[in-house]
Design a protein around this motif. Structure first.
Motif, PDB file in Angstrom:
ATOM      1  N   THR A 126     -23.094 -69.807  14.564  1.00  0.00           N
ATOM      2  CA  THR A 126     -22.204 -70.418  13.460  1.00  0.00           C
ATOM      3  C   THR A 126     -22.115 -69.594  12.137  1.00  0.00           C
ATOM      4  OG1 THR A 126     -23.380 -72.396  14.319  1.00  0.00           O
ATOM      5  CG2 THR A 126     -22.234 -72.741  12.411  1.00  0.00           C
ATOM      6  N   ALA A 127     -20.728 -69.410  11.868  1.00  0.00           N
ATOM      7  CA  ALA A 127     -20.596 -68.901  10.554  1.00  0.00           C
ATOM      8  C   ALA A 127     -21.197 -69.359   9.208  1.00  0.00           C
ATOM      9  CB  ALA A 127     -19.119 -68.497  10.442  1.00  0.00           C
ATOM     10  N   PRO A 128     -21.504 -68.679   8.465  1.00  0.00           N
ATOM     11  CA  PRO A 128     -21.678 -67.213   8.326  1.00  0.00           C
ATOM     12  C   PRO A 128     -22.775 -66.463   9.054  1.00  0.00           C
ATOM     13  CG  PRO A 128     -22.759 -68.338   6.339  1.00  0.00           C
ATOM     14  CD  PRO A 128     -22.414 -69.150   7.261  1.00  0.00           C
ATOM     15  N   MET A 129     -22.572 -65.348   9.321  1.00  0.00           N
ATOM     16  CA  MET A 129     -23.384 -64.426  10.236  1.00  0.00           C
ATOM     17  C   MET A 129     -24.776 -64.477   9.128  1.00  0.00           C
ATOM     18  SD  MET A 129     -23.906 -62.516  12.487  1.00  0.00           S
ATOM     19  CE  MET A 129     -25.275 -61.396  12.912  1.00  0.00           C
ATOM     20  N   PRO A 130     -26.008 -64.655   9.797  1.00  0.00           N
ATOM     21  CA  PRO A 130     -27.053 -64.626   8.955  1.00  0.00           C
ATOM     22  C   PRO A 130     -27.465 -63.083   8.611  1.00  0.00           C
ATOM     23  CG  PRO A 130     -27.721 -65.179  11.340  1.00  0.00           C
ATOM     24  CD  PRO A 130     -26.323 -65.145  11.156  1.00  0.00           C
ATOM     25  N   PRO A 131     -27.729 -62.816   7.368  1.00  0.00           N
ATOM     26  CA  PRO A 131     -28.014 -61.534   6.738  1.00  0.00           C
ATOM     27  C   PRO A 131     -29.086 -60.971   7.731  1.00  0.00           C
ATOM     28  CG  PRO A 131     -28.110 -63.265   5.040  1.00  0.00           C
ATOM     29  CD  PRO A 131     -27.914 -64.004   6.300  1.00  0.00           C
ATOM     30  N   ASP A 132     -30.040 -61.528   8.049  1.00  0.00           N
ATOM     31  CA  ASP A 132     -31.516 -60.889   8.918  1.00  0.00           C
ATOM     32  C   ASP A 132     -31.348 -61.752  10.458  1.00  0.00           C
ATOM     33  OD1 ASP A 132     -33.341 -59.537  10.099  1.00  0.00           O
ATOM     34  OD2 ASP A 132     -34.802 -60.358   8.654  1.00  0.00           O
ATOM     35  N   PRO A 133     -30.551 -61.369  11.470  1.00  0.00           N
ATOM     36  CA  PRO A 133     -30.584 -62.097  12.436  1.00  0.00           C
ATOM     37  C   PRO A 133     -31.613 -61.862  13.239  1.00  0.00           C
ATOM     38  CG  PRO A 133     -28.923 -60.462  12.741  1.00  0.00           C
ATOM     39  CD  PRO A 133     -29.587 -60.314  11.294  1.00  0.00           C
ATOM     40  N   TYR A 134     -32.538 -60.744  13.169  1.00  0.00           N
ATOM     41  CA  TYR A 134     -33.324 -60.176  14.097  1.00  0.00           C
ATOM     42  C   TYR A 134     -34.335 -61.151  14.659  1.00  0.00           C
ATOM     43  CZ  TYR A 134     -30.709 -56.074  13.687  1.00  0.00           C
ATOM     44  OH  TYR A 134     -29.570 -55.107  13.888  1.00  0.00           O
ATOM     45  N   PRO A 135     -35.135 -61.961  13.646  1.00  0.00           N
ATOM     46  CA  PRO A 135     -36.096 -62.876  14.196  1.00  0.00           C
ATOM     47  C   PRO A 135     -35.360 -63.988  15.205  1.00  0.00           C
ATOM     48  CG  PRO A 135     -36.225 -62.747  11.828  1.00  0.00           C
ATOM     49  CD  PRO A 135     -34.810 -62.072  12.295  1.00  0.00           C
ATOM     50  N   LEU A 136     -34.218 -64.323  14.997  1.00  0.00           N
ATOM     51  CA  LEU A 136     -33.492 -65.234  15.895  1.00  0.00           C
ATOM     52  C   LEU A 136     -33.334 -64.570  17.247  1.00  0.00           C
ATOM     53  CD1 LEU A 136     -30.519 -66.217  13.255  1.00  0.00           C
ATOM     54  CD2 LEU A 136     -32.713 -67.544  13.638  1.00  0.00           C
ATOM     55  N   TYR A 137     -33.137 -63.315  17.371  1.00  0.00           N
ATOM     56  CA  TYR A 137     -33.085 -62.999  18.765  1.00  0.00           C
ATOM     57  C   TYR A 137     -34.332 -62.845  19.305  1.00  0.00           C
ATOM     58  CZ  TYR A 137     -28.709 -60.904  17.159  1.00  0.00           C
ATOM     59  OH  TYR A 137     -27.419 -60.685  16.527  1.00  0.00           O
ATOM     60  N   GLU A 138     -35.586 -62.505  18.696  1.00  0.00           N
ATOM     61  CA  GLU A 138     -36.684 -62.668  19.008  1.00  0.00           C
ATOM     62  C   GLU A 138     -37.242 -63.965  19.350  1.00  0.00           C
ATOM     63  OE1 GLU A 138     -38.584 -59.964  19.651  1.00  0.00           O
ATOM     64  OE2 GLU A 138     -40.270 -61.272  20.296  1.00  0.00           O
ATOM     65  N   ALA A 139     -36.707 -64.744  18.908  1.00  0.00           N
ATOM     66  CA  ALA A 139     -37.315 -66.284  19.207  1.00  0.00           C
ATOM     67  C   ALA A 139     -36.616 -66.844  20.517  1.00  0.00           C
ATOM     68  CB  ALA A 139     -36.760 -67.312  18.083  1.00  0.00           C
ATOM     69  N   VAL A 140     -35.555 -66.228  20.824  1.00  0.00           N
ATOM     70  CA  VAL A 140     -34.959 -66.626  22.061  1.00  0.00           C
ATOM     71  C   VAL A 140     -35.369 -65.541  23.260  1.00  0.00           C
ATOM     72  CG1 VAL A 140     -32.685 -66.313  23.390  1.00  0.00           C
ATOM     73  CG2 VAL A 140     -32.478 -66.945  20.944  1.00  0.00           C
ATOM     74  N   ARG A 141     -35.667 -64.478  22.832  1.00  0.00           N
ATOM     75  CA  ARG A 141     -36.448 -63.560  23.980  1.00  0.00           C
ATOM     76  C   ARG A 141     -37.572 -64.067  24.248  1.00  0.00           C
ATOM     77  NH1 ARG A 141     -34.960 -58.507  22.179  1.00  0.00           N
ATOM     78  NH2 ARG A 141     -36.784 -59.004  20.524  1.00  0.00           N
ATOM     79  N   ARG A 142     -38.467 -64.767  23.424  1.00  0.00           N
ATOM     80  CA  ARG A 142     -39.919 -65.180  23.679  1.00  0.00           C
ATOM     81  C   ARG A 142     -39.846 -66.140  24.667  1.00  0.00           C
ATOM     82  NH1 ARG A 142     -41.419 -64.834  18.210  1.00  0.00           N
ATOM     83  NH2 ARG A 142     -40.696 -66.812  17.636  1.00  0.00           N
TER      84      ARG A 142
END
Ligand code: HEM
Length: 412
Positions: free
Chosen positions: A19-35
């Motif tokens: 969903t726009a706008p792109m989050p300034p720090d998306p990295y914790p979000l990828y980690e939440a999915v990968r967990r």
């Protein structure tokens, strides 16, 4: 088995990432999915998987049974043929599948060669000197300087314009037209007005490139437009392919390199020990740029559609499924990179996936690297002090990680 709370967190993360706008720090979000799962089937988009593991993203990018034309479906518009901007975008090299893709890729690789990139070195150095010099002039006023309009955008635009043969005085105008166009590249997240503007701008861009094709046909020069026109005359590209390839090369030349430069400078300010290390040891430049590409992935992901049953991360995935390849997430996978959130300019742990992989591997990877390897050391060595001075503005387009505005106080 992941807990309900972890699954909820992963779902919220995916919802935020698409969903726009792109989050300034998306990295914790990828980690939440990968967990929860490295290849996670998300109920949010039926039939779609979010791939966040490094091994899995690398292997999918290289699998033959994948299709890129999925973007056509992602446009979710039956009337795409009626829109100039959508028609030309869906003809872009990156959106093609076999047999069209290898045919156009052959032509593109025959003009966009390692030799052609190497030949750009002197121009890149001259242009970098010019833009960094202008930055220094502006800094002498004592006012903050916005890195993006002052250098991070116009420098890559000037490089790709020179390489293609777009006249200097037209480069920035084509850039403005291209920006209207790329606004509709991210799927269906745009307004009717933005689509109408994209159509108008693409028409103008086509006219300008059409004029360049005519001029180079009459009088070829040592530039890529002349080389592409020769391929067209040899029957290897039709009219529409010539237009689609030339305009896509132009846009690819700056869209992401701009992000790389702005994010790199910002990241170095967050890791001052690494900034100092680079200033003291210019020999680390090659690994430094690749580490900055890993840590601040300029394009956060891409999409593929399975055309046959494939095994990814131990899962059987049937044909017709959409895979979100989250390259930015993969680049921070702790199973691949030690302490992945840390910037380590001397890191030596295998390649990142910022340039994708396989048949669609970025054709301009070495051009982008060369630009960054030239301009970043110039910036950090020309200015003894670099500080953020004012409100930064991150880019809002989904999947593009960089700045629209990065005001800096520079001390010469
Ligand atoms: C930091 C800068 C850059 C990054 C991070 C980047 C990233 C990427 C990625 C991830 C892809 C693959 C997309 C996919 O598989 O769906 C790609 C493709 C491509 N890139 Fe780049 N790129 C950069 C700079 C450039 C430059 C300077 C050019 C020069 C014109 C360029 C030209 C291309 C082309 C032509 C493709 C399509 C290749 C194909 O589909 O066969 N890129 N890029």
């Amino acid at each position: 088995m992941a807990s309900d709370a972890a699954v909820q967190e992963a779902e919220a993360a995916i919802a935020r990432l698409i969903t726009a706008p792109m989050p300034p720090d998306p990295y914790p979000l990828y980690e939440a999915v990968r967990r929860v799962d490295r290849v996670y089937e998300t109920p949010l988009v039926p039939g779609a998987y979010a791939v966040t593991g490094y091994r899995e993203v690398s292997s999918v990018a290289r699998m033959p049974g994948m299709r890129n034309g999925v973007r056509a479906a992602a446009m979710q518009r039956e009337d795409w043929q009626e829109h100039e901007s959508l028609r030309l975008f869906l003809r872009a090299l990156v959106n093609l599948d076999p047999p069209e893709h290898p045919a156009m890729r052959d032509v593109a690789s025959s003009v966009f060669t390692p030799h052609a990139i190497k030949q750009m070195r002197a121009s890149i150095e001259e242009l970098a000197e010019r833009f960094v010099g202008e930055l220094a002039e502006a800094a002498r006023t004592g006012e903050p300087v916005d890195l993006v309009p002052a250098l991070a955008s116009p420098f890559p635009v000037a490089v790709i314009s020179r390489m293609l043969g777009v006249p200097d005085d037209q480069g920035m105008h084509c850039y403005a037209l291209a920006n209207d166009w790329t606004r509709i590249w991210g799927g269906s997240f745009y307004s009717d007005e933005e689509l109408a503007q994209a159509d108008r701008s693409v028409l103008e861009l086509r006219a300008l490139f059409g004029e360049l094709f005519r001029a180079r046909r009459a009088e070829p020069r040592d530039d890529l437009i002349s080389a592409l026109v020769a391929q067209h005359e040899a029957g290897r590209l039709d009219d529409e392919d010539l237009m689609a390839l030339a305009t896509f090369l132009f846009i690819s030349g700056f869209e992401t390199t701009t992000n790389l430069i702005s994010t790199a400078v910002h990241t170095l300010l967050e890791f001052p020990d690494q900034l100092e290390l680079w200033r003291k040891d210019p020999d680390i430049t090659v690994s430094a740029v690749d580490e900055l590409l890993r840590h601040g992935t300029p394009i956060c992901g891409t999409v593929r559609l399975t055309s046959e049953t494939v095994e990814i991360g131990g899962k059987q995935i049937p044909p017709g499924r959409m895979l979100f390849l989250m390259t930015a997430g993969a680049n921070r996978d702790p199973e691949q990179f030690t302490d992945p959130d840390r910037l380590d300019l001397t890191r030596n742990e295998g390649g990142h996936v910022s340039f994708g992989g396989g048949a669609h591997y970025c054709l301009g990877a070495n051009l982008a690297r060369m630009e960054a390897q030239v301009v970043l050391p110039m910036i950090i060595n020309r200015f003894s002090g670099i500080e953020v001075a004012g409100e930064v503005q991150w880019r809002t387009s989904i999947g593009l990680h960089g700045f629209d505005h990065l005001p800096l106080k520079l001390t010469v």
